[in-house]
Design a protein around this motif. Sequence first.
Motif, mmCIF file in Angstrom:
data_model
loop_
_atom_site.group_PDB
_atom_site.id
_atom_site.type_symbol
_atom_site.label_atom_id
_atom_site.label_comp_id
_atom_site.label_asym_id
_atom_site.label_seq_id
_atom_site.Cartn_x
_atom_site.Cartn_y
_atom_site.Cartn_z
ATOM 1 N N SER A 10 0.840 -1.205 0.000
ATOM 2 C CA SER A 10 0.000 0.000 0.000
ATOM 3 C C SER A 10 0.866 1.242 0.000
ATOM 4 O O SER A 10 1.878 1.298 0.703
ATOM 5 C CB SER A 10 -0.888 0.012 1.249
ATOM 6 N N ARG A 12 -0.581 4.116 0.842
ATOM 7 C CA ARG A 12 -1.339 5.021 1.718
ATOM 8 C C ARG A 12 -0.534 5.360 2.964
ATOM 9 O O ARG A 12 0.017 4.463 3.604
ATOM 10 C CB ARG A 12 -2.640 4.297 2.102
ATOM 11 N N SER A 15 -1.580 3.433 5.996
ATOM 12 C CA SER A 15 -1.846 2.043 5.615
ATOM 13 C C SER A 15 -1.804 1.075 6.802
ATOM 14 O O SER A 15 -0.855 1.069 7.587
ATOM 15 C CB SER A 15 -0.788 1.601 4.593
ATOM 16 N N PHE A 16 -2.840 0.238 6.901
ATOM 17 C CA PHE A 16 -2.842 -0.818 7.915
ATOM 18 C C PHE A 16 -1.723 -1.834 7.634
ATOM 19 O O PHE A 16 -1.129 -2.390 8.560
ATOM 20 C CB PHE A 16 -4.189 -1.543 7.929
ATOM 21 N N ASN A 17 -1.470 -2.074 6.355
ATOM 22 C CA ASN A 17 -0.449 -3.077 6.025
ATOM 23 C C ASN A 17 0.956 -2.582 6.341
ATOM 24 O O ASN A 17 1.794 -3.354 6.829
ATOM 25 C CB ASN A 17 -0.603 -3.508 4.567
ATOM 26 N N PRO A 77 -2.462 -5.747 1.037
ATOM 27 C CA PRO A 77 -3.873 -5.377 1.114
ATOM 28 C C PRO A 77 -4.684 -6.249 0.152
ATOM 29 O O PRO A 77 -4.105 -6.995 -0.651
ATOM 30 C CB PRO A 77 -3.895 -3.911 0.639
ATOM 31 N N GLU A 78 -5.984 -6.139 0.251
ATOM 32 C CA GLU A 78 -6.876 -6.842 -0.690
ATOM 33 C C GLU A 78 -7.763 -5.820 -1.381
ATOM 34 O O GLU A 78 -8.431 -5.025 -0.718
ATOM 35 C CB GLU A 78 -7.743 -7.856 0.057
ATOM 36 N N TYR A 79 -7.745 -5.839 -2.703
ATOM 37 C CA TYR A 79 -8.642 -4.998 -3.491
ATOM 38 C C TYR A 79 -9.505 -5.913 -4.350
ATOM 39 O O TYR A 79 -8.981 -6.749 -5.104
ATOM 40 C CB TYR A 79 -7.864 -4.070 -4.426
ATOM 41 N N ASN A 80 -10.808 -5.722 -4.252
ATOM 42 C CA ASN A 80 -11.739 -6.512 -5.072
ATOM 43 C C ASN A 80 -11.387 -7.995 -5.059
ATOM 44 O O ASN A 80 -11.276 -8.662 -6.084
ATOM 45 C CB ASN A 80 -11.796 -5.949 -6.500
ATOM 46 N N ASN A 81 -11.155 -8.471 -3.828
ATOM 47 C CA ASN A 81 -10.885 -9.891 -3.572
ATOM 48 C C ASN A 81 -9.604 -10.407 -4.221
ATOM 49 O O ASN A 81 -9.481 -11.611 -4.503
ATOM 50 C CB ASN A 81 -12.062 -10.774 -4.000
ATOM 51 N N ALA A 115 -3.687 -7.020 6.260
ATOM 52 C CA ALA A 115 -4.704 -6.421 7.133
ATOM 53 C C ALA A 115 -5.734 -5.691 6.300
ATOM 54 O O ALA A 115 -5.409 -5.076 5.290
ATOM 55 C CB ALA A 115 -4.028 -5.440 8.093
ATOM 56 N N SER A 116 -6.970 -5.779 6.764
ATOM 57 C CA SER A 116 -8.060 -5.088 6.067
ATOM 58 C C SER A 116 -9.131 -4.700 7.084
ATOM 59 O O SER A 116 -9.276 -5.361 8.116
ATOM 60 C CB SER A 116 -8.603 -6.006 4.976
ATOM 61 N N PRO A 117 -9.866 -3.637 6.797
ATOM 62 C CA PRO A 117 -10.935 -3.247 7.724
ATOM 63 C C PRO A 117 -12.084 -4.244 7.740
ATOM 64 O O PRO A 117 -12.868 -4.274 8.678
ATOM 65 C CB PRO A 117 -11.416 -1.899 7.180
ATOM 66 N N GLY A 118 -12.185 -5.076 6.715
ATOM 67 C CA GLY A 118 -13.264 -6.057 6.635
ATOM 68 C C GLY A 118 -13.017 -7.256 7.539
ATOM 69 O O GLY A 118 -12.007 -7.348 8.235
HETATM 70 C C1 LIG Z 1 -10.426 -0.561 -4.970
HETATM 71 C C2 LIG Z 1 -10.566 -1.131 -3.594
HETATM 72 C C3 LIG Z 1 -11.055 -2.406 -3.445
HETATM 73 C C4 LIG Z 1 -11.148 -2.984 -2.166
HETATM 74 N N1 LIG Z 1 -11.546 -4.272 -2.051
HETATM 75 C C5 LIG Z 1 -11.472 -4.893 -0.850
HETATM 76 C C6 LIG Z 1 -11.690 -6.287 -0.733
HETATM 77 O O1 LIG Z 1 -11.971 -6.975 -1.700
HETATM 78 N N2 LIG Z 1 -11.573 -6.858 0.481
HETATM 79 C C7 LIG Z 1 -11.230 -6.126 1.589
HETATM 80 O O2 LIG Z 1 -11.123 -6.692 2.674
HETATM 81 N N3 LIG Z 1 -11.025 -4.795 1.528
HETATM 82 C C8 LIG Z 1 -11.122 -4.163 0.315
HETATM 83 N N4 LIG Z 1 -10.865 -2.829 0.209
HETATM 84 C C9 LIG Z 1 -10.611 -2.056 1.422
HETATM 85 C C10 LIG Z 1 -9.139 -2.148 1.795
HETATM 86 O O3 LIG Z 1 -8.950 -3.339 2.540
HETATM 87 C C11 LIG Z 1 -8.770 -0.934 2.642
HETATM 88 O O4 LIG Z 1 -8.802 0.213 1.828
HETATM 89 C C12 LIG Z 1 -7.429 -1.090 3.304
HETATM 90 O O5 LIG Z 1 -7.267 -0.042 4.232
HETATM 91 C C13 LIG Z 1 -6.295 -1.116 2.280
HETATM 92 O O6 LIG Z 1 -5.060 -1.441 2.885
HETATM 93 P P1 LIG Z 1 -4.099 -0.322 3.507
HETATM 94 O O7 LIG Z 1 -4.752 0.168 4.789
HETATM 95 O O8 LIG Z 1 -2.819 -1.051 3.798
HETATM 96 O O9 LIG Z 1 -3.948 0.791 2.524
HETATM 97 C C14 LIG Z 1 -10.784 -2.226 -1.036
HETATM 98 C C15 LIG Z 1 -10.310 -0.913 -1.195
HETATM 99 C C16 LIG Z 1 -10.185 -0.380 -2.453
HETATM 100 C C17 LIG Z 1 -9.628 1.021 -2.624
#
Ligand SMILES: Cc1cc2nc3c(=O)[nH]c(=O)nc-3n(C[C@H](O)[C@H](O)[C@H](O)COP(=O)(O)O)c2cc1C
Length: 186
Positions: A10, A12, A15-17, A77-81, A115-118
């Motif tokens: 990440s 950011r 960033s959590f990661n 991180p995870e974006y869109n799975n 790490a993720s907020p989900g």
């Molecule tokens: C385009 C996009 C897609 C995302 N998809 C997911 C997802 O599939 N699963 C998930 O748990 N979080 C998802 N997130 C939320 C991220 O986990 C969250 O933004 C997280 O804080 C990203 O990691 P970071 O904190 O290290 O930047 C998504 C965020 C973005 C911007």
Amino acid sequence: MTRILGVSGSLRRASFNTALLRTAQGLMPADSTLIEGSIAGIPLYDADEEQASGLPDAVTTLKAQIEDADGLLLFSPEYNNSIPGVFKNAIDWTSRPAGDIPRVFGGKPVAVLGASPGSFGTILAQDAWLPVLRTLGTRPWWSGRLMVGRAGEVFDGQGQMTDERTRQRLQTLLAGFVAFAAGQTD
Ligand SMILES: Cc1cc2nc3c(=O)[nH]c(=O)nc-3n(C[C@H](O)[C@H](O)[C@H](O)COP(=O)(O)O)c2cc1C
């Protein structure tokens, strides 16, 4: 001294990661160190640019750090799975030229955490890394994994880990992975 390279996927600032990586730096077992690598400044991969100018400096640095490390920890991180594009792009750059892959990645002990907020804590992104790690000829560590879900409750606003259970799980994972990277376990 076992030298592990950690890379956060990440860019950011909060960033959590990256926070997870920096927490891990304080929990490494004796006689080991976790160096922070960075994907910052790595442009989008463009084969024409590679042919014209070679590897950008940020890629050369990261690639050398991977090669020098006894093990690699990807804080994904995870974006869109799946894997965020910026992170995949960075590792794709470090796999160039392809003839360097065996030297840089071959047999490299690797683990993925995130790490993720989900609720699921990047489980699908971690799994999405597996074909990449296989293609690069790395040596994935299978004996532990860490998905940090609900990261907003695990870290405070300054990126400090406030959840003791997660801290213990992270410390246990690091001990296992470092032993693996040091060749003490299979
Ligand atoms: C385009 C996009 C897609 C995302 N998809 C997911 C997802 O599939 N699963 C998930 O748990 N979080 C998802 N997130 C939320 C991220 O986990 C969250 O933004 C997280 O804080 C990203 O990691 P970071 O904190 O290290 O930047 C998504 C965020 C973005 C911007």
